[in-house]
Design a protein around this motif. Structure first.
Motif, PDB file in Angstrom:
ATOM      1  N   LEU A 438       4.408   2.900   3.390  1.00  0.00           N
ATOM      2  CA  LEU A 438       2.978   2.567   3.443  1.00  0.00           C
ATOM      3  C   LEU A 438       2.313   3.184   4.662  1.00  0.00           C
ATOM      4  CD1 LEU A 438       3.196  -1.199   2.388  1.00  0.00           C
ATOM      5  CD2 LEU A 438       2.312   0.699   1.014  1.00  0.00           C
ATOM      6  N   GLY A 439       3.076   3.287   5.774  1.00  0.00           N
ATOM      7  CA  GLY A 439       2.501   3.828   6.995  1.00  0.00           C
ATOM      8  C   GLY A 439       2.030   5.260   6.863  1.00  0.00           C
ATOM      9  N   VAL A 444      -3.550   5.198  11.703  1.00  0.00           N
ATOM     10  CA  VAL A 444      -2.934   4.766  12.957  1.00  0.00           C
ATOM     11  C   VAL A 444      -1.460   5.164  13.004  1.00  0.00           C
ATOM     12  CG1 VAL A 444      -2.329   2.765  14.371  1.00  0.00           C
ATOM     13  CG2 VAL A 444      -4.569   2.873  13.253  1.00  0.00           C
ATOM     14  N   SER A 445      -0.723   4.871  11.934  1.00  0.00           N
ATOM     15  CA  SER A 445       0.699   5.215  11.891  1.00  0.00           C
ATOM     16  C   SER A 445       0.917   6.717  11.975  1.00  0.00           C
ATOM     17  CB  SER A 445       1.338   4.682  10.606  1.00  0.00           C
ATOM     18  OG  SER A 445       1.464   3.284  10.643  1.00  0.00           O
ATOM     19  N   VAL A 446       0.181   7.456  11.184  1.00  0.00           N
ATOM     20  CA  VAL A 446       0.333   8.917  11.188  1.00  0.00           C
ATOM     21  C   VAL A 446      -0.019   9.491  12.558  1.00  0.00           C
ATOM     22  CG1 VAL A 446      -0.527  11.071  10.198  1.00  0.00           C
ATOM     23  CG2 VAL A 446      -0.050   9.115   8.710  1.00  0.00           C
ATOM     24  N   GLY A 447      -1.081   8.959  13.162  1.00  0.00           N
ATOM     25  CA  GLY A 447      -1.474   9.443  14.486  1.00  0.00           C
ATOM     26  C   GLY A 447      -0.410   9.203  15.532  1.00  0.00           C
ATOM     27  N   LEU A 480       4.210   1.734  12.929  1.00  0.00           N
ATOM     28  CA  LEU A 480       4.537   1.797  11.503  1.00  0.00           C
ATOM     29  C   LEU A 480       4.166   0.504  10.798  1.00  0.00           C
ATOM     30  CD1 LEU A 480       7.997   3.623  11.364  1.00  0.00           C
ATOM     31  CD2 LEU A 480       5.696   4.567  11.349  1.00  0.00           C
ATOM     32  N   TYR A 481       4.438  -0.624  11.444  1.00  0.00           N
ATOM     33  CA  TYR A 481       4.123  -1.905  10.811  1.00  0.00           C
ATOM     34  C   TYR A 481       2.638  -2.236  10.904  1.00  0.00           C
ATOM     35  CZ  TYR A 481       8.914  -3.010   9.687  1.00  0.00           C
ATOM     36  OH  TYR A 481      10.157  -2.991   9.118  1.00  0.00           O
ATOM     37  N   VAL A 482       1.971  -1.799  11.962  1.00  0.00           N
ATOM     38  CA  VAL A 482       0.511  -1.931  12.011  1.00  0.00           C
ATOM     39  C   VAL A 482      -0.101  -1.150  10.851  1.00  0.00           C
ATOM     40  CG1 VAL A 482      -1.561  -1.240  13.284  1.00  0.00           C
ATOM     41  CG2 VAL A 482       0.304  -2.388  14.474  1.00  0.00           C
ATOM     42  N   ALA A 484       1.365  -0.310   8.017  1.00  0.00           N
ATOM     43  CA  ALA A 484       1.741  -0.915   6.733  1.00  0.00           C
ATOM     44  C   ALA A 484       0.840  -2.097   6.387  1.00  0.00           C
ATOM     45  CB  ALA A 484       3.203  -1.353   6.768  1.00  0.00           C
ATOM     46  N   VAL A 485       0.599  -2.976   7.352  1.00  0.00           N
ATOM     47  CA  VAL A 485      -0.226  -4.152   7.050  1.00  0.00           C
ATOM     48  C   VAL A 485      -1.693  -3.753   6.878  1.00  0.00           C
ATOM     49  CG1 VAL A 485       1.351  -5.736   8.209  1.00  0.00           C
ATOM     50  CG2 VAL A 485      -0.531  -4.742   9.500  1.00  0.00           C
ATOM     51  N   ARG A 486      -2.113  -2.689   7.539  1.00  0.00           N
ATOM     52  CA  ARG A 486      -3.487  -2.213   7.329  1.00  0.00           C
ATOM     53  C   ARG A 486      -3.651  -1.697   5.903  1.00  0.00           C
ATOM     54  NH1 ARG A 486      -6.997  -0.074  11.047  1.00  0.00           N
ATOM     55  NH2 ARG A 486      -6.846   1.962  10.031  1.00  0.00           N
ATOM     56  N   VAL A 487      -2.650  -0.980   5.398  1.00  0.00           N
ATOM     57  CA  VAL A 487      -2.719  -0.486   4.023  1.00  0.00           C
ATOM     58  C   VAL A 487      -2.678  -1.651   3.043  1.00  0.00           C
ATOM     59  CG1 VAL A 487      -1.498   0.855   2.266  1.00  0.00           C
ATOM     60  CG2 VAL A 487      -1.725   1.755   4.588  1.00  0.00           C
ATOM     61  N   LEU A 488      -1.780  -2.601   3.273  1.00  0.00           N
ATOM     62  CA  LEU A 488      -1.693  -3.768   2.386  1.00  0.00           C
ATOM     63  C   LEU A 488      -2.992  -4.568   2.388  1.00  0.00           C
ATOM     64  CD1 LEU A 488       1.929  -5.026   3.194  1.00  0.00           C
ATOM     65  CD2 LEU A 488       1.129  -4.014   1.042  1.00  0.00           C
TER      66      LEU A 488
END
Length: 651
Positions: A438-439, A444-447, A480-482, A484-488
């Motif tokens: 999801l990240g 944010v995750s990609v950056g 990564l988890y920030v 993931a939860v942003r996408v969810l």
């Protein structure tokens, strides 16, 4: 909702107190380092204790609190309580500084920092309004629901388990000197006043032996009061487990607020807590990077709640943890800017993002200045680079020099990128699998991941970077988890889709647990073989060396002698030889070796034997010997005796 809880910080001026706090803190800390490095722990202690005045102010719920019960007693403003507490903190700090023999040049710095702690702290309190009154605390605990208690129990269980296990690893001589022993020596020498964060390593560019010669970390000093209270290596293991475990409830809170489904949020939290990369970083010795998950999750939780001052403060603390965090968090900040622009919130969030970017630039500049102060050559170590780049690099290389080398021969990047590319891709997939990839769909995750992978895949020569080993998961997993939860939080799932998502997370969690134990067993982390009889011989050999004598030992023994003021170790004979060539011969009084330790299934005495060569038997005589344990003493030419018995044994 009260006015305070519903307050929204949209005015740029409200961020100024926080920016002032950060700027003044960095300035005073830098001045303290340049004036007298020995005084830094006391400056940090003064700041921490001085901030208790801010808490004292906040504990007085009303604007005025009467003193006494009779009529005629004056009402004392609650800020007077803060002044009183801070005043005591200033006096105590000054007394400690004077008793420690610090020069008078440092005392004004201590006074200035104490004043900053109160004034800046009050400004911070007014900007972020932390809810710390007793009434609010009681209401908070009363409102904790059952799922949250389950998460807290889960985090507590992992805290106890990893504390016990890492303590076992330490007592079994599994942990090494490269990180754990070095950090023990840093805290021991700093508390004892021997120097500032002396690591006991032989680094050509760091003749002073200070950790700040290689990395600038101000938040590392936050562990110093704990170690001063309980001066034991185990203290660091307990502290690390505590801060890592504390990040788990933050994941739960962040996921719950974003996703809105307790089951999915719980699975995300369990996925994080059982992530094999988190486990590997948790088990790996001690590092200040363990603070990063708490700081990153706290920052983005504050951003979601519109506590923008808190976001700036926590992001700045992350920058002050390690200069590499500035690069990773800086990439995430760019991703945050892109996300805000796409959502049409860039103008509203510009002050927060601008203040954070300014803090990153300032901290990076300070880091460069401080590392230059404690080293003769700053930059990335030679050993960190890929083999095709090394012929054009020095002992340490700055980013500017590295870019010049790459621009001169761009083809070298193709060679470094394709080196073990399959392994790089496999570990990349393994990193993102626990969050169902999801990240990869979040800015944010990609950056955050992009600059890390750019270094790990293009410039780094050690597999630990692209394998996300050692402490490096602490840099990436929070983002990564920030992500993931942003996408969810952005997608709407029906009941069938949520059920499928839960099954996917359950599958990933089971794979995580299996992978964690499998990888741990493959690396000899579980189980640890231990020989109590041999360990008693090692302990006796250590006790036989005088406490204040200079002692050089091997990697896996160093954590057990690192509290001694003049203890060092050799992990790589080539670096030891380079150090001697640059700074003269190293002549410790004692050298302690052990070929009988089996915890890590390799002989760490070999690098020391290679480093000293024929100096053993000539310059250094065999003083004690038993069960593979040897104690050499400089200038000794007497008879060799045993360690726990009279007769010498096999070495």
């Amino acid at each position: 909702m009260s006015d305070e809880s519903g307050h929204r910080y949209t005015v740029a001026d409200e961020l100024l107190p926080v920016v002032a706090v950060v700027a003044l803190g960095i300035v005073f800390a830098t001045v303290a380092v340049l004036v007298n490095p020995r005084g830094v722990p006391y400056v940090v202690a003064a700041v921490l204790v001085g901030l208790s005045g801010v808490l004292a102010e906040d504990l007085f719920a009303g604007r005025y609190r009467p003193v006494g019960s009779g009529v005629g007693f004056a009402a004392v403003p609650r800020w007077a309580a803060a002044v009183a507490v801070t005043g005591v903190a200033v006096l105590v700090s000054l007394l400690v500084a004077v008793e420690s023999g610090l020069g008078s040049t440092l005392l004004p710095v201590v006074c200035a920092v104490c004043g900053f702690a109160w004034l800046g702290g009050v400004g911070l309190r007014r900007a972020v309004r932390p809810p710390v009154t007793p009434a609010r605390l009681r209401a908070t605990f009363a409102n904790v629901d059952r799922p949250t208690w389950y998460v807290l129990a889960f985090a507590t269980t992992l805290f106890v388990a990893f504390t016990a296990y890492t303590t076992w690893l330490y007592t079994a001589y599994w942990m090494g000197g490269s990180d754990f022993g070095a950090y023990v020596h840093m805290f021991a020498t700093t508390v004892d006043g021997e120097g500032l964060l002396l690591h006991g390593k032989y680094r050509v560019s760091q003749p002073q032996g200070s950790y700040w010669g290689g990395h600038f970390s101000l938040t590392l000093l936050a562990f110093l009061p704990l170690y001063a209270l309980v001066p034991s290596p185990v203290t660091l293991l307990v502290a690390k487990s505590a801060v890592v475990a504390a990040s788990i409830p933050l994941v739960w809170t962040l996921a719950r607020e974003h996703v809105g489904d307790d089951a999915v949020a719980g699975l995300v939290t369990v996925s994080y807590g059982l992530n094999p990369f988190l486990w590997s970083a948790w088990v790996f010795d001690f590092q200040e990077q363990a603070l990063l998950p708490v700081l990153v999750f706290g920052a983005y939780l504050a951003s979601r709640r519109d506590r923008r001052g808190v976001f700036v403060a926590l992001a700045t603390l992350a920058f002050l943890t390690n200069e590499f965090a500035i690069i990773v968090f800086g990439g995430a900040l760019v991703g945050t800017v892109v996300a805000a622009a796409r959502a049409g919130e860039l103008r509203e969030r510009a002050p927060m993002l601008g203040a954070t970017a300014l803090a990153a630039v300032v901290v990076f500049a300070v880091a460069v200045a401080v590392t230059a102060r404690f080293s003769v050559e700053a930059g990335i170590p030679y050993a960190s680079f890929a083999a095709p780049l090394k012929p054009s690099l020095g002992t340490r290389t700055g980013m500017g020099e590295l870019l010049a080398v790459v621009l001169a021969d761009p083809g070298v990047l193709v060679e470094t990128f394709t080196f073990r590319l399959t392994d790089k891709l496999l570990y990349f997939i393994a990193l993102f699998a626990p969050v169902l990839f999801l990240g990869l769909n979040d800015e944010v995750s990609v950056g955050a991941v992009a600059p890390y992978l750019g270094f790990a895949w293009l410039f780094a020569g050690r597999e630990i970077y692209y394998m996300f080993g050692a402490h490096y998961p602490f840099y990436l997993l929070p983002f990564l988890y920030v992500g993931a939860v942003r996408v969810l939080g952005r997608i709407e799932l029906g009941v069938p889709s949520k059920a499928l998502l839960r099954r996917l997370f359950v599958t990933i969690i089971l794979v995580n647990v299996f992978a964690g134990f499998a990888v741990g067993a493959d690396h000899g982390v579980f189980p640890v073989r231990n020989d109590p009889a041999h360990n008693r011989v090692v302990e006796a050999a250590i006790e036989d060396v005088p406490e204040d004598a200079s002692l050089l030992t091997q990697n896996d023994l160093y954590p057990h002698v690192a509290t001694r003021p003049h203890a060092t170790y050799v992990g790589r004979p080539d670096m030891f030889e380079q150090y001697q060539a640059a700074h003269g011969p190293v002549t410790p009084t004692y050298v302690l070796l052990d070929r009988g330790l089996i915890a890590r299934q390799n002989d760490w005495s070999r690098p020391v034997r290679e480093a000293f060569g024929d100096r053993f038997g000539t310059e250094y005589g065999l003083y004690r010997c038993q069960d593979g344990v040897a104690v050499y003493k400089r200038g000794y030419d007497g008879a060799t005796t045993g360690i726990t018995r009279e007769a010498a044994g096999e070495c």
